[in-house]
Every structure is written in structure tokens, then in C-alpha cells.
Write an enzyme that holds these catalytic residues in place. Sequence first.
Site, PDB file in Angstrom:
ATOM      1  N   ILE A 217       0.871  -1.193   0.000  1.00 39.21           N
ATOM      2  CA  ILE A 217       0.000   0.000   0.000  1.00 39.21           C
ATOM      3  C   ILE A 217       0.902   1.236   0.000  1.00 39.21           C
ATOM      4  O   ILE A 217       1.786   1.337   0.851  1.00 39.21           O
ATOM      5  CB  ILE A 217      -0.869   0.046   1.286  1.00 39.21           C
ATOM      6  CG1 ILE A 217      -1.758  -1.204   1.383  1.00 39.21           C
ATOM      7  CG2 ILE A 217      -1.719   1.316   1.341  1.00 39.21           C
ATOM      8  CD1 ILE A 217      -2.158  -1.527   2.808  1.00 39.21           C
ATOM      9  N   HIS A 218       0.727   2.127  -0.952  1.00 39.62           N
ATOM     10  CA  HIS A 218       1.483   3.379  -0.870  1.00 39.62           C
ATOM     11  C   HIS A 218       0.841   4.565  -1.572  1.00 39.62           C
ATOM     12  O   HIS A 218       1.342   5.682  -1.469  1.00 39.62           O
ATOM     13  CB  HIS A 218       2.904   3.202  -1.433  1.00 39.62           C
ATOM     14  CG  HIS A 218       2.935   3.158  -2.934  1.00 39.62           C
ATOM     15  ND1 HIS A 218       2.646   2.033  -3.656  1.00 39.62           N
ATOM     16  CD2 HIS A 218       3.211   4.116  -3.853  1.00 39.62           C
ATOM     17  CE1 HIS A 218       2.738   2.295  -4.945  1.00 39.62           C
ATOM     18  NE2 HIS A 218       3.079   3.555  -5.095  1.00 39.62           N
ATOM     19  N   ARG A 219      -0.275   4.363  -2.298  1.00 42.75           N
ATOM     20  CA  ARG A 219      -0.864   5.480  -3.044  1.00 42.75           C
ATOM     21  C   ARG A 219      -1.270   6.580  -2.078  1.00 42.75           C
ATOM     22  O   ARG A 219      -1.865   6.314  -1.027  1.00 42.75           O
ATOM     23  CB  ARG A 219      -2.118   5.029  -3.807  1.00 42.75           C
ATOM     24  CG  ARG A 219      -1.851   4.105  -4.957  1.00 42.75           C
ATOM     25  CD  ARG A 219      -1.988   4.820  -6.307  1.00 42.75           C
ATOM     26  NE  ARG A 219      -0.724   5.305  -6.771  1.00 42.75           N
ATOM     27  CZ  ARG A 219       0.197   4.549  -7.387  1.00 42.75           C
ATOM     28  NH1 ARG A 219       0.017   3.291  -7.618  1.00 42.75           N
ATOM     29  NH2 ARG A 219       1.318   5.111  -7.791  1.00 42.75           N
ATOM     30  N   ASP A 299      -2.184  -1.528  -4.035  1.00 44.25           N
ATOM     31  CA  ASP A 299      -2.587  -0.351  -4.813  1.00 44.25           C
ATOM     32  C   ASP A 299      -1.460   0.063  -5.765  1.00 44.25           C
ATOM     33  O   ASP A 299      -1.500   1.125  -6.369  1.00 44.25           O
ATOM     34  CB  ASP A 299      -3.003   0.818  -3.901  1.00 44.25           C
ATOM     35  CG  ASP A 299      -1.885   1.292  -2.985  1.00 44.25           C
ATOM     36  OD1 ASP A 299      -0.732   0.860  -3.144  1.00 44.25           O
ATOM     37  OD2 ASP A 299      -2.182   2.124  -2.089  1.00 44.25           O
TER      38      ASP A 299
END
Length: 381
Positions: A217-219, A299
Amino acid sequence: MYKILTIIGARPQIIKAAALSRIIHKHYSSSLQEVIVHTGQHYDENMSQVFFDELNIPQPDYNLNVGSASHGKQTGLMLERIEDVLLKEKPDALVIYGDTNSTLAGALAASKLIIPVFHIEAGLRSYNKTMPEEINRIMADHVSTLLFCPTQQAIKNLEKEGFKLHLHRCDINHPKVILSGDVMYDNSLYFSKIAQKKSDILKRLSLENTEFVLCTIHRNNNTDDPVRLNAIFSALLKISKEIQIVLPIHPRTKKMLETNLDDQLKSQIFSNKDITITDPVSFLEMILLESHCKMVITDSGGVQKEAYFFKKPCVVLRPETEWVELLDTGTTLLADADEQKILSAYQELKNTSVEKFLPYYGDGNAAEKIAKEMLLFFQSK
Ligand code: UD1
Ligand code: UDP
């Protein structure tokens, strides 16, 4: 000898660049000289240097040490410093990858100096301009001279924006659109054999005899919005009651979990032996995790595609994707940051059959094709 200047800066670009550097070194070292410029957008050892060491990418000739900042400041600093390097090096062309702020800064700096821009991973669109990456990729494509598209869909997207196919001239006003295939498919094929031999990540994380879901997850719209971040982690907590979750954590996410995750959920996540949170892993480690997991929840643009390369179903934590062909296969489902959608996508994908994985991303020779097209361009001038 023709000189190309490659701009990299963020993790996925460093990894992508390995494919072309490898081919230049192997087959084109007498005709193409590559000067590598690292903007410094990513700088932690495990977000940058590890990839140079592990993937045999030549050390950058320049590091612009731009670091983290707001979009305007970061892109502006890059623009100024890339321009200085371009004026000094006078390359025959500039090569950019993907859709980050480093991509945009490179595209702007070179096009204003009338240096041809070659965009690798051109033509992708999410049709969501609230994503910083969508702005970056549209701007970069529209000042590029050679546009290397990973998929047929990317070509269609460019046609919709007025790009003409089958042109004989080739300059910034008459750009050439090329179906090259995906350099990340090249890399995944090439490095997966090496990863089996070199990485002990499964042993290190005690996953050798454990089924697990790999998650990243990093968006920014997920990490920076507490409602979305809590919904995602709440779903992960429920899934972890059924299967182990492995989450190599991006530094942005690590930071935002501190402020944006509810206290109770935070303690349930961090004290949970069924959720393994690790620092970012190397690319060899990552592809080993991807090839051994049951499913991917992510993501990331790159990771959803790699899930597919390794024939794994994937839940995408976004409302849309640029890799739309993945959705047609039924192996990839969009769940946004909606807890219920994530849980039902996980249930639906648990028994995905491997026959559904069709070859969309070329034949593993995208970098070779790109190098040939570059030479053709230079020789026609
Ligand atoms: C960037 C790209 C995104 C890409 C991602 C790949 C833009 C607009 N976004 O997002 O498209 O998917 O890289 O990972 O270019 N940080 C560190 N150490 C680092 C790098 C970052 O701690 O080595 C932290 C900093 O707090 C920084 C934050 O992460 O502010 C975000 O970094 P940044 O490069 O701005 O954006 P990413 O979210 O990484
Ligand atoms: N990756 C990695 N280590 C990690 C997480 C990701 O090597 O801990 C690799 C992953 O295999 C893929 C690339 O980084 O090749 C994707 O980068 P990221 O998810 O940061 O960005 P995006 O693809 O969304 O732009």
C-alpha cells in the site's frame, strides 16, 4: 556512438531501468552510451541503492539529491538540476520511465532544450486526473518523440488523444508510437530464476510452509485519507484470521499509519502474529514473495502486473487501473478502499484458475526492441 541520458528517481523506475541497461551493456555498448541521472526522489537504502546492487544497474553518473518535498518544490528542483546536467552532457536523447515527478521533470527539461524525449511505459491512462501520476504521464507523453507502449490498450489511449500511428517523420511534432511490450515483463522473467537461487526471504519470514497473501500500500489517496486507510486495514485484519498477510511497508505508509490509523486498529494490527509487516524488500525478494503467495492485495501499478506475471489473483485497492486488460481476465478485481468490496474480492478470487492468465505484456524482449528503435531513430537523422 549515440548518447542517451536516463532519468530515474523512484523505486519502480530504478527497477525498470535495469532491463534497458542490461541490453545496452550486452548488445549495444559500441553504439549507445547511457548516462544515468538519479534525481534522488527515493533515497533510503532499501528504496534505491539495493536495486543498483542487486540488479546490476550501473551506478548513477549524477545524483541530484532532490529528496522529499511537495509536488511543486520537488519537481521544480529536479527541473533546474536536470537542465544543468543536460546542458553539460548534451545527450542525443533523454529516456524517462513511467509517471512520477522525476518523469515529468525530465520530460519538461529536455523538451524545452529541444532534446528528443523517449518515454518508456507511454500511453497508460487511469482517466482520473486527481492522481498526480495521471498528470505526469499525460504531460510526458505530449512532449515525447518516441513513445514506447507496453500494451495495445496504451496505443489506443494515445490514438484517442490525437497521436497518429504509422508516421514516416519522427520528431516532437510527429511523435512515433511503438508497441514495445513491457520492460517489467522482461525483468520478471530474467530475475525470477536468479531470485530462486539468491534470496532466502521465505525462510527469513518463516513462510516456507505457510500460505500467505502479499500486500503493498502506498498510493497517496490511500495513505493520506484516514477513512480509506482504516477501511483497508480493517479488511486486512479480517482476512488475517483466515490466512497470513505479508506487508513490506513503503516509508510513506509507515509514517501515515502513525497518524491516520485508529489507535485500537493500530494495536490490533501491530500485535498480530498473522500480519507480518517488514521494511521494503529488494526486487529479488519481492518476486520470490509474488511467486509463492496465494494472492496479492495492492494499490501499486507495478505489483498488480507482477501478480499477473506470476499467475496470482490480485485485489486492487483503487477505484480504477491503467492496466485494464487485467480486469478482463477476471484474475484482478478493483475493490477501491472499501472494506466490504475488499473482503468479497478476496473470497471471489480464492479459487482463481491459472488458465485465465493470457500473455498481454510482450515476449520478454521489450528492452531489445526499444534499443533497436532508438538506434533506428538516431540513424535516420
Ligand atoms: C512516488 C511516485 C508514485 C510511485 C511511487 C513508487 C510521484 C508523484 N509519486 O510516490 O507514482 O508509485 O513513488 O514507490 O512521483 N520517503 C522516505 N524515503 C524514501 C522515499 C520516500 O521516507 O526513500 C517518504 C517521505 O516521507 C516522502 C514520502 O515517502 O515524503 C513520499 O515519497 P514521494 O517520492 O514523494 O512519493 P511516493 O509516495 O513514494
Ligand atoms: N517492490 C520491491 N520491494 C517492495 C515493494 C515493491 O522491490 O518492498 C517492487 C515491485 O516488485 C515493483 C515495484 O517495486 O517492481 C513497484 O513499485 P511501487 O509499488 O513502489 O510503485 P508503482 O509501481 O505503484 O509505481
